[in-house]
Design a protein around this motif. Structure first.
Motif, mmCIF file in Angstrom:
data_model
loop_
_atom_site.group_PDB
_atom_site.id
_atom_site.type_symbol
_atom_site.label_atom_id
_atom_site.label_comp_id
_atom_site.label_asym_id
_atom_site.label_seq_id
_atom_site.Cartn_x
_atom_site.Cartn_y
_atom_site.Cartn_z
ATOM 1 N N VAL A 99 -12.294 11.634 36.945
ATOM 2 C CA VAL A 99 -11.816 11.460 35.571
ATOM 3 C C VAL A 99 -12.877 11.881 34.564
ATOM 4 N N ILE A 100 -14.131 11.490 34.772
ATOM 5 C CA ILE A 100 -15.166 11.790 33.777
ATOM 6 C C ILE A 100 -15.681 13.222 33.868
ATOM 7 N N SER A 101 -15.243 13.977 34.874
ATOM 8 C CA SER A 101 -15.657 15.386 34.990
ATOM 9 C C SER A 101 -14.470 16.333 35.073
ATOM 10 N N ASP A 102 -13.262 15.802 34.870
ATOM 11 C CA ASP A 102 -12.039 16.583 35.063
ATOM 12 C C ASP A 102 -11.993 17.207 36.454
ATOM 13 N N GLY A 103 -12.492 16.466 37.434
ATOM 14 C CA GLY A 103 -12.403 16.893 38.830
ATOM 15 C C GLY A 103 -13.313 18.041 39.207
ATOM 16 N N LYS A 104 -14.326 18.339 38.386
ATOM 17 C CA LYS A 104 -15.157 19.521 38.625
ATOM 18 C C LYS A 104 -16.365 19.280 39.519
ATOM 19 N N ILE A 105 -16.717 18.013 39.754
ATOM 20 C CA ILE A 105 -17.843 17.746 40.640
ATOM 21 C C ILE A 105 -17.385 17.874 42.084
ATOM 22 N N GLU A 106 -18.057 18.711 42.853
ATOM 23 C CA GLU A 106 -17.740 18.909 44.268
ATOM 24 C C GLU A 106 -18.756 18.167 45.130
ATOM 25 N N TRP A 107 -18.295 17.756 46.307
ATOM 26 C CA TRP A 107 -19.154 16.963 47.192
ATOM 27 C C TRP A 107 -19.194 17.584 48.581
ATOM 28 N N ALA A 108 -20.371 17.590 49.165
ATOM 29 C CA ALA A 108 -20.552 18.124 50.525
ATOM 30 C C ALA A 108 -20.983 16.993 51.451
ATOM 31 N N PRO A 109 -20.393 16.900 52.644
ATOM 32 C CA PRO A 109 -20.773 15.831 53.573
ATOM 33 C C PRO A 109 -22.136 16.074 54.198
ATOM 34 N N MET A 110 -22.830 14.999 54.496
ATOM 35 C CA MET A 110 -24.084 15.076 55.239
ATOM 36 C C MET A 110 -23.779 15.108 56.735
ATOM 37 N N ASP A 111 -24.820 15.058 57.553
ATOM 38 C CA ASP A 111 -24.606 14.968 58.994
ATOM 39 C C ASP A 111 -23.889 13.662 59.325
ATOM 40 N N ALA A 112 -23.192 13.645 60.455
ATOM 41 C CA ALA A 112 -22.487 12.423 60.867
ATOM 42 C C ALA A 112 -23.464 11.262 60.988
ATOM 43 N N HIS A 113 -24.655 11.505 61.520
ATOM 44 C CA HIS A 113 -25.698 10.466 61.536
ATOM 45 C C HIS A 113 -26.471 10.602 60.229
ATOM 46 N N TYR A 114 -25.928 9.972 59.197
ATOM 47 C CA TYR A 114 -26.404 10.178 57.832
ATOM 48 C C TYR A 114 -27.755 9.503 57.574
ATOM 49 N N ASP A 115 -28.060 8.403 58.267
ATOM 50 C CA ASP A 115 -29.348 7.726 58.144
ATOM 51 C C ASP A 115 -29.963 7.559 59.526
ATOM 52 N N ARG A 116 -31.230 7.917 59.652
ATOM 53 C CA ARG A 116 -31.958 7.706 60.899
ATOM 54 C C ARG A 116 -33.026 6.645 60.649
ATOM 55 N N ILE A 117 -32.957 5.561 61.395
ATOM 56 C CA ILE A 117 -33.862 4.439 61.224
ATOM 57 C C ILE A 117 -34.968 4.535 62.272
ATOM 58 N N VAL A 118 -36.205 4.627 61.813
ATOM 59 C CA VAL A 118 -37.351 4.718 62.712
ATOM 60 C C VAL A 118 -38.188 3.459 62.524
ATOM 61 N N ILE A 119 -38.210 2.605 63.541
ATOM 62 C CA ILE A 119 -38.967 1.362 63.490
ATOM 63 C C ILE A 119 -40.013 1.405 64.599
ATOM 64 N N GLY A 120 -41.269 1.575 64.193
ATOM 65 C CA GLY A 120 -42.312 1.764 65.196
ATOM 66 C C GLY A 120 -42.044 3.029 65.988
ATOM 67 N N ASP A 121 -41.889 2.894 67.308
ATOM 68 C CA ASP A 121 -41.615 4.060 68.148
ATOM 69 C C ASP A 121 -40.156 4.130 68.593
ATOM 70 N N LYS A 122 -39.288 3.341 67.955
ATOM 71 C CA LYS A 122 -37.867 3.345 68.299
ATOM 72 C C LYS A 122 -37.044 3.980 67.180
ATOM 73 N N THR A 123 -35.960 4.640 67.563
ATOM 74 C CA THR A 123 -35.093 5.320 66.602
ATOM 75 C C THR A 123 -33.650 4.859 66.779
ATOM 76 N N TYR A 124 -32.992 4.611 65.668
ATOM 77 C CA TYR A 124 -31.593 4.188 65.644
ATOM 78 C C TYR A 124 -30.867 5.029 64.595
ATOM 79 N N ASP A 125 -29.638 5.424 64.878
ATOM 80 C CA ASP A 125 -28.862 6.213 63.922
ATOM 81 C C ASP A 125 -27.734 5.390 63.319
ATOM 82 N N TYR A 126 -27.518 5.567 62.010
ATOM 83 C CA TYR A 126 -26.301 5.094 61.359
ATOM 84 C C TYR A 126 -25.322 6.260 61.419
ATOM 85 N N VAL A 127 -24.189 6.056 62.087
ATOM 86 C CA VAL A 127 -23.215 7.119 62.296
ATOM 87 C C VAL A 127 -21.981 6.839 61.448
#
Length: 551
Positions: free
Chosen positions: A88-116
């Motif tokens: 509504v505030i842009s008359d539909g002109k703002i376009e959006w592109a998706p990120m990777d399916a695993h959009y956030d990668r969590i690295v805690i110490g030496d372990k890795t977890y993905d938010y999918v």
């Protein structure tokens, strides 16, 4: 330099504005655009050289970076409220592109977890790491949806007249679940005793600036639910947001001025009547004034102290605290994102799973480990990047810091803070780059340019108190401050932006909606009409059909 808006000249300003908006953050632009669509002439005043607040971009040495739009959720769903507002505030002109399916990668110490992306995919991935916690993970994701469904009721008072809205806020404990008034740690420890799992599930705390023991669960749940179906990035970069909103304001006879710092809000006989500009003391008048400059700066700097005191605005400020200050490193590399193998995934890097302990040790000086280092790859996320910046790539690295580290330079001029300051920045820069290179060593030899922004940079460009990036802190106590409302006790003066709803682009966006609704009084239903009746026309064009929006 990337610029949107028109440089302020007194002769360009009109004398018949209906509304003046101070600050062009997304909350201010949203309110301005909605009011413009409903026939108001709006003047937006931005002290920076470009409009957009944290949604603007900046250029340096042939590169471009966003300063706050690292990813946005739910806009890939045309029916979502946030997508409808943007349309509504842009008359539909703002376009959006998706990120990777695993959009956030969590690295805690030496372990890795993905938010999918996707509720079921998210749960399945977390359960893969914590197979004995399946019931807790299911309940956690259900809670996110429950909170999301009730959030409109939680913030509904912001669209009501001030007195009624304050009463509503006092009574909402009666019809909302207890978890709306608890910390994130309290709620999650009611689901599981597995502290590592809690650390993984709360790893987006950097999106709102507080670790689990201090953050309100309602804030955490809104962010987690916002992203659980995936992250998105504006095609063409963050600057496209303001580029597509400003023409709507101008088409209604309004203006968006840059280099337009406001010195004071003018109050006469208990009513806000206009603003006095920093430059030459020029006055611009309008019957309604909106501040998107933040709660604390508005009450302590934009209002005369006697006026603020007379209306009881200063004493309550003791009940809120300012949010986190950060470092942000903007880096440019030789080679495209594809050539350098950069992902569309954000990295969240932590020294351990106990975020509260990490923060406490860092702030007390017991540990030199940064409690969080966030890494974003904006050029990889933007499908339009390569056409404008071939064989170049960008990275942004954000980390919490302590404002007192920079106290000796407070009040100094940007770009002129001396050799000692630059040496300190170089030391911090190396620490951030070392973390990046641990995960993407191929970038070490490709570095072409980097620049570090400190809390002093944030103060200079965003006009805040101590480099805070999320306004006031999102504690349980903050959300129990019934006096925080889009309508102030001063007639004709309103607030919008993150401090009236929540941090983040989505929170500030919805604050703009609620403020516009309140300003229209009994005609506030027309804002809902704009959103309800938005339709995308065949062929991809967009139009806004408003039922009963006139009169």
């Amino acid at each position: 330099m990337k610029r949107t808006g028109t440089r302020f000249r007194p002769r360009l300003a009109r004398d018949d504005y209906d509304v003046i908006v101070i600050g062009s953050g997304i909350g201010g632009l949203t309110a301005a655009a909605l009011l413009s669509k409903l026939g108001k002439r709006v003047c937006v005043l931005e002290q920076h050289y470009t409009a957009g607040g944290y949604t603007h971009s900046y250029e340096r040495e042939g590169y471009e970076w966003d300063v706050g739009v690292h990813y946005i959720g739910e806009v890939h769903k045309p029916w979502s409220v946030i997508r409808r507002v943007f349309d509504v505030i842009s008359d539909g002109k703002i376009e959006w592109a998706p990120m990777d399916a695993h959009y956030d990668r969590i690295v805690i110490g030496d372990k890795t977890y993905d938010y999918v992306a996707g509720r079921e995919a998210f749960k399945a991935e977390i359960k893969r790491h914590f197979p004995d916690e399946a019931a807790a993970i299911d309940r956690y994701v259900d809670l996110l949806s429950e909170v999301s469904a009730r959030v409109p009721r939680f913030f509904a008072g912001q669209a009501m007249p001030r007195a009624l809205g304050m009463l509503y806020a006092r009574l909402r404990r009666m019809w909302l679940p207890a978890y709306f008034f608890q910390s994130t740690r309290e709620v999650l420890e009611g689901l599981t005793s597995n502290q590592e799992l809690i650390g993984v599930l709360t790893a987006q705390w950097g999106d709102y600036g507080l670790p689990p023991a201090k953050a309100a669960f309602v804030m955490h749940a809104m962010v987690a639910k916002h992203y659980i179906t995936g992250g998105n990035y504006p095609v063409g970069g963050a600057t496209k947001i303001s580029e597509h909103i400003i023409p709507l304001i101008e088409a209604a006879g309004g203006h968006v001025f840059t280099y337009a710092g406001v010195d004071k809000i003018l109050v006469e006989n208990g009513r806000a009547v206009g603003v006095r500009m920093h430059k030459d003391g020029v006055e611009i008048r309008a019957p309604q004034i909106v501040s998107c400059a933040g709660l604390v700066p508005t009450y302590t700097r934009l209002l005369d102290s006697q006026v603020a005191s007379e209306h009881g605005l200063l004493a309550p400020l003791k009940q809120v605290e300012l949010s986190a200050a950060t470092l942000c490193l903007y880096a440019g590399f030789k080679g495209s994102a594809a050539e350098l193998g950069l992902p569309k995934t954000n990295y969240w890097v932590y020294p351990g799973h106990d975020h509260d302990r990490n923060i406490d040790r860092f702030m007390s000086g017991q540990s030199g480990d940064m409690p969080l280092i966030y890494i974003s790859f904006p050029s990889a996320k933007d499908p339009a990047w390569d056409a404008q910046y071939p064989h170049k790539a960008t990275v942004e690295i954000v980390a919490p810091t302590q404002p007192q580290w920079f106290a000796q330079w407070k009040g100094s001029t940007w770009g002129k803070r001396g050799a000692e300051y630059e040496a300190f920045k170089a030391q911090l820069t190396e620490q951030l780059l070392d973390t990046l290179y641990r995960h993407h060593p191929q970038l070490r030899e490709a570095l072409d340019f980097c620049e570090l922004a400190t809390p002093l940079s944030t103060e200079w460009f965003q006009w805040n108190e101590q480099g805070e990036i999320y306004g006031i802190d999102h504690t349980v106590q903050r959300f129990d401050q019934h006096w925080i409302h889009s309508q102030t006790p001063i007639k004709g003066l309103y607030l919008t932006g993150a401090d009236t709803v929540t941090a983040g682009v989505g929170g500030a966006l919805m604050a703009g909606v609620l403020t516009a609704t309140r300003m229209l009084g009994w005609r506030g239903y027309q804002v809902g009409g704009l959103l309800k009746n938005w339709k995308s026309a065949p062929g991809g064009d967009a139009r806004s059909e408003v039922a009963g929006a006139e009169g």
